[in-house]
Design an enzyme around this catalytic site. Structure first.
Site, PDB file in Angstrom:
ATOM      1  N   CYS B 131       0.838  -1.196   0.000  1.00  0.00           N
ATOM      2  CA  CYS B 131       0.000   0.000   0.000  1.00  0.00           C
ATOM      3  C   CYS B 131       0.875   1.250   0.000  1.00  0.00           C
ATOM      4  CB  CYS B 131      -0.881   0.054   1.239  1.00  0.00           C
ATOM      5  SG  CYS B 131      -1.446  -1.522   1.797  1.00  0.00           S
ATOM      6  N   THR B 194       1.094  -9.015  -6.023  1.00  0.00           N
ATOM      7  CA  THR B 194       0.937  -8.901  -7.482  1.00  0.00           C
ATOM      8  C   THR B 194       2.012  -8.000  -8.090  1.00  0.00           C
ATOM      9  OG1 THR B 194      -0.608  -7.099  -7.081  1.00  0.00           O
ATOM     10  CG2 THR B 194      -1.549  -9.274  -7.427  1.00  0.00           C
ATOM     11  N   GLY B 244       1.860 -17.031  -5.726  1.00  0.00           N
ATOM     12  CA  GLY B 244       1.966 -16.520  -7.089  1.00  0.00           C
ATOM     13  C   GLY B 244       1.685 -17.589  -8.121  1.00  0.00           C
TER      14      GLY B 244
HETATM   15  C1  LIG Z   1      -8.678  -9.705  -6.715  1.00  0.00           C
HETATM   16  C2  LIG Z   1      -7.445  -9.736  -5.875  1.00  0.00           C
HETATM   17  C3  LIG Z   1      -7.414  -9.036  -4.660  1.00  0.00           C
HETATM   18  C4  LIG Z   1      -6.270  -9.050  -3.850  1.00  0.00           C
HETATM   19  N1  LIG Z   1      -6.281  -8.384  -2.662  1.00  0.00           N
HETATM   20  C5  LIG Z   1      -5.187  -8.449  -1.831  1.00  0.00           C
HETATM   21  C6  LIG Z   1      -5.195  -7.848  -0.542  1.00  0.00           C
HETATM   22  O1  LIG Z   1      -6.201  -7.266  -0.101  1.00  0.00           O
HETATM   23  N2  LIG Z   1      -4.069  -7.922   0.233  1.00  0.00           N
HETATM   24  C7  LIG Z   1      -2.949  -8.589  -0.193  1.00  0.00           C
HETATM   25  O2  LIG Z   1      -1.957  -8.640   0.527  1.00  0.00           O
HETATM   26  N3  LIG Z   1      -2.921  -9.185  -1.412  1.00  0.00           N
HETATM   27  C8  LIG Z   1      -4.010  -9.135  -2.235  1.00  0.00           C
HETATM   28  N4  LIG Z   1      -3.974  -9.775  -3.466  1.00  0.00           N
HETATM   29  C9  LIG Z   1      -2.759 -10.506  -3.885  1.00  0.00           C
HETATM   30  C10 LIG Z   1      -2.871 -11.984  -3.603  1.00  0.00           C
HETATM   31  O3  LIG Z   1      -3.040 -12.251  -2.236  1.00  0.00           O
HETATM   32  C11 LIG Z   1      -1.651 -12.739  -4.143  1.00  0.00           C
HETATM   33  O4  LIG Z   1      -0.494 -12.260  -3.483  1.00  0.00           O
HETATM   34  C12 LIG Z   1      -1.456 -12.558  -5.635  1.00  0.00           C
HETATM   35  O5  LIG Z   1      -2.702 -12.561  -6.293  1.00  0.00           O
HETATM   36  C13 LIG Z   1      -0.560 -13.626  -6.262  1.00  0.00           C
HETATM   37  O6  LIG Z   1      -1.106 -14.924  -6.142  1.00  0.00           O
HETATM   38  P1  LIG Z   1      -1.958 -15.647  -7.314  1.00  0.00           P
HETATM   39  O7  LIG Z   1      -1.159 -15.521  -8.570  1.00  0.00           O
HETATM   40  O8  LIG Z   1      -2.139 -17.049  -6.844  1.00  0.00           O
HETATM   41  O9  LIG Z   1      -3.252 -14.901  -7.418  1.00  0.00           O
HETATM   42  C14 LIG Z   1      -5.119  -9.768  -4.293  1.00  0.00           C
HETATM   43  C15 LIG Z   1      -5.163 -10.467  -5.497  1.00  0.00           C
HETATM   44  C16 LIG Z   1      -6.294 -10.478  -6.292  1.00  0.00           C
HETATM   45  C17 LIG Z   1      -6.295 -11.249  -7.581  1.00  0.00           C
END
Ligand SMILES: Cc1cc2nc3c(=O)[nH]c(=O)nc-3n(C[C@H](O)[C@H](O)[C@H](O)COP(=O)(O)O)c2cc1C
Ligand SMILES: Cc1cc2nc3c(=O)[nH]c(=O)nc-3n(C[C@H](O)[C@H](O)[C@H](O)COP(=O)(O)OP(=O)(O)OC[C@H]3O[C@@H](n4cnc5c(N)ncnc54)[C@H](O)[C@@H]3O)c2cc1C
Ligand code: FES
Lengths: 254, 303
Positions: B131, B194, B244
């Site tokens: 953030c 992300t 990820g």
């Molecule tokens: C729709 C969405 C909302 C997310 N909101 C948060 C969040 O509030 N806090 C956080 O630390 N990460 C958030 N993330 C990141 C995920 O927790 C994760 O680190 C990231 O998506 C990578 O993993 P993945 O490729 O399996 O999705 C969000 C990801 C997505 C797709």
């Protein structure tokens, strides 16, 4: 709520770029008109599921009408019976649970444009109301399914006048002079729903619209499908919606 | 062979290494009926902020090749409602609950952690440092090692529950941030959040996401995550949580081999909610077939 395995049992073209498809499922909940499901598409190159509104729903089958709009819907149109899909649904609220008692209105106008046909068709067929009318709008005659043309209860508008009324659905609605005690139930392209909302506001009529947003989870977990609500607020299309009171929507954001 | 799937984050013992990533699993309840929660070691909640947040303008998400971009803007119910509406039902879910915490100032992070630290139903905190720090030029907290160390230390002083620092990959050297978190007393680090991404609609000639850029997630980012976990786990002694692009058990095993002590599934929960079960069972079978007795044993296989 369950993730159910389904199998395509019919998939036919009903008009230009419009298909009607039926999926057989194991034991499923029966959906109300306006509700949707989130489907894992046969196209394995797509990541996310896609939301579609029910056009019919029974304990072991559902149908929906789709437009070949992009990647996975174009692919879907090539799939034959027996193809497997996965479905989470029914999801969201319905035209019956969006805060308006439909029986209390003197007239009900169900308005469909494009792929709004599926849910509005389902709604129209389920409504018991004596004064219900359905209006469907299309660019031209080639986009109109035969089952609409054959049904004399349904009024059709085309932009170029190649079939039925010349003009859009709201122009046609105006000619019907809806009374103050009417409600409009609308699903279709954004400009159409905006026009319906505006017409309703000017004439002091109630109006429910079905908002279409890109969806992540479809089950209320990600806040991706937000709908802009007056007062700088957001609600989720997949949970609090997809059916909203048109008066609540912050149309300036669309 | 007897295998042990349990894994530790500081003083917290998880039954198995499978978790669901923050922001992709709501508050857990949304997924009831869609998967067997006993196969889920930990649920990481949507980010909680001190005050409720409505989130970013629309549209907020778009699909990309093997991934998606999101710009949700930390929309959440806020601390107060989280306590009254969400926490009471957590025991019913049967998984450990780790609260993802976000804020725009150190004070906000501290207020959330301090308030929740006495609550029994909460098992730990994951601090989302992606953030923007409003007081310091809006650069993400997680990009400056000094800030990370300070904030970690301050948060640790407020709670006995484990603190996991979630690392953003949008930095030059992710290991420097991980080392700072460890120096500040973090119980673990998780990575990756992300990646910055953009998609343009060439027909509409417009950005697909209202905020123009958003966070890229999904299978497309898996190799970035695996590399980050590998580097970070070499740089610190505390456990690393791998995140990820995990979409199948093989992906989870890659992360464990790279040095992760547990993993989180994010975007793929949207696609296949029951993937948690497949990944749990896949890890167990892999351990059986490869004579790996404990999660720790994964870490001595690769150099
Ligand atoms: C729709 C969405 C909302 C997310 N909101 C948060 C969040 O509030 N806090 C956080 O630390 N990460 C958030 N993330 C990141 C995920 O927790 C994760 O680190 C990231 O998506 C990578 O993993 P993945 O490729 O399996 O999705 C969000 C990801 C997505 C797709
Ligand atoms: C509650 C709800 C009910 C729906 N009901 C139906 C229905 O009954 N029949 C039907 O044909 N379609 C329906 N849709 C829209 C349908 O989900 C999209 O047409 C479909 O996802 C397109 O997938 P695609 O892979 O072919 O397109 P993509 O290749 O993913 O995208 C093609 C284009 O369509 C746009 N688009 C894609 N998905 C959506 C979406 N969910 N909302 C708005 N724009 C989108 C994209 O921005 C892009 O410009 C509904 C959507 C919602 C939210
Ligand atoms: S699509 Fe995830 S909350 Fe609606």
């Amino acid at each position: 709520m369950k993730d159910l395995n389904g199998e395509i049992v019919a998939n036919t073209k009903i008009a230009e770029s419009l298909y009607s498809i039926s999926i057989r499922l194991a034991d499923t909940e029966i959906a109300e008109p306006g509700q949707f499901f989130n489907m894992k598409m046969p196209d394995k190159t797509a990541l996310l599921r896609r939301p579609f509104a029910y056009a019919e729903s029974s304990k072991d089958q559902l149908s929906f009408i789709y437009q070949t709009r992009g990647k996975t819907t174009c692919d879907l149109s090539t799939k034959s019976t027996g193809t497997e899909v996965k479905i989470i649904g029914p999801l969201g609220n319905s035209f019956f649970s969006a805060g308006k008692k439909l029986d209390n209105y003197k007239e009900i106008y169900c308005i469909a444009g494009g792929v709004g046909l599926g849910p509005i068709w389902y709604l129209f067929n389920k409504l018991q109301h004596p004064n219900r009318k359905m209006i469907a709008g299309y660019r031209d005659a080639s986009f109109i399914a035969d089952k609409l043309k054959d049904n004399h209860d349904i009024l059709i508008a085309t932009d170029n006048g190649s079939y039925g009324f010349e003009g859009n659905t709201i122009d046609l609605l105006k000619t019907l002079n809806p009374s103050q005690n009417s409600i409009i139930l609308c699903c279709g392209p954004l400009p159409m729903m905006k026009a319906a909302a505006e017409f309703a506001a000017i004439n002091g009529i109630d109006c429910l619209v079905s908002m279409e947003e890109m969806m992540g989870c479809g089950i209320g977990a990600c806040n991706g499908c937000a709908v802009a609500i007056k007062g700088e607020k957001f609600l989720r299309a997949c949970k609090e919606g997809p059916i909203f009171d048109a008066k609540e929507i912050d149309w300036e954001k669309y | 062979m007897n295998i042990d799937l349990s894994t530790n984050i500081g003083s917290l013992k998880l039954n198995n290494p499978v978790g669901t990533a923050s922001g992709t699993f709501g508050y857990g309840y949304e997924y009831e009926g869609l998967l067997d929660f006993t196969k889920l070691g930990a649920i990481y909640t949507k980010a909680i902020t001190l005050h409720p947040r409505q989130g970013n303008p629309l549209p907020r998400i778009v699909e990309t090749d093997s991934g998606m971009i999101n710009s949700i803007g930390l929309a959440n119910v806020g601390l107060e409602k989280f306590i009254t509406d969400k926490i009471p039902g957590f025991p019913r879910l049967g998984s450990k609950i780790i609260v993802n915490v976000a804020g725009s100032s150190p004070e906000e992070y501290k207020a959330v952690v301090e308030t929740l630290s006495e609550i029994e139903q909460i098992h730990g905190f994951e601090i989302n440092l992606s953030c923007p720090n409003v007081k310091q030029g809006c650069l993400a907290f997680g990009t400056d090692p000094r800030n990370v160390e300070n904030l970690t230390r301050q948060l640790k002083a407020l709670t006995k529950k484990p603190i996991i620092i979630k690392l953003t990959p949008n930095v030059t050297d992710i290991t420097a941030i991980a080392i700072a978190a460890e120096a500040g007393g973090a119980d673990a680090v998780s990575c990756i959040n992300t990646l910055v991404g953009m998609k343009i609609d060439i027909k509409k000639k417009d950005f697909c996401i209202a905020m123009k850029t958003g966070g890229l997630s999904g299978p497309a980012i898996k190799p970035v995550g695996v590399a980050a976990v590998y580097k970070v786990s070499k740089a610190v002694k505390i456990p690393v949580v791998g995140i990820g692009g995990i979409a199948k058990w093989e992906d989870a095993v890659e992360y464990l081999l790279a040095g992760a002590s547990s993993i989180q599934i994010g975007t793929y929960n949207f696609v296949e909610p029951a993937i948690v079960e497949e990944i749990h069972d896949g890890i167990a079978t892999y351990m059986q077939e490869n004579n790996i007795a404990t999660i720790k044993d994964f870490h001595s296989i690769l150099d």
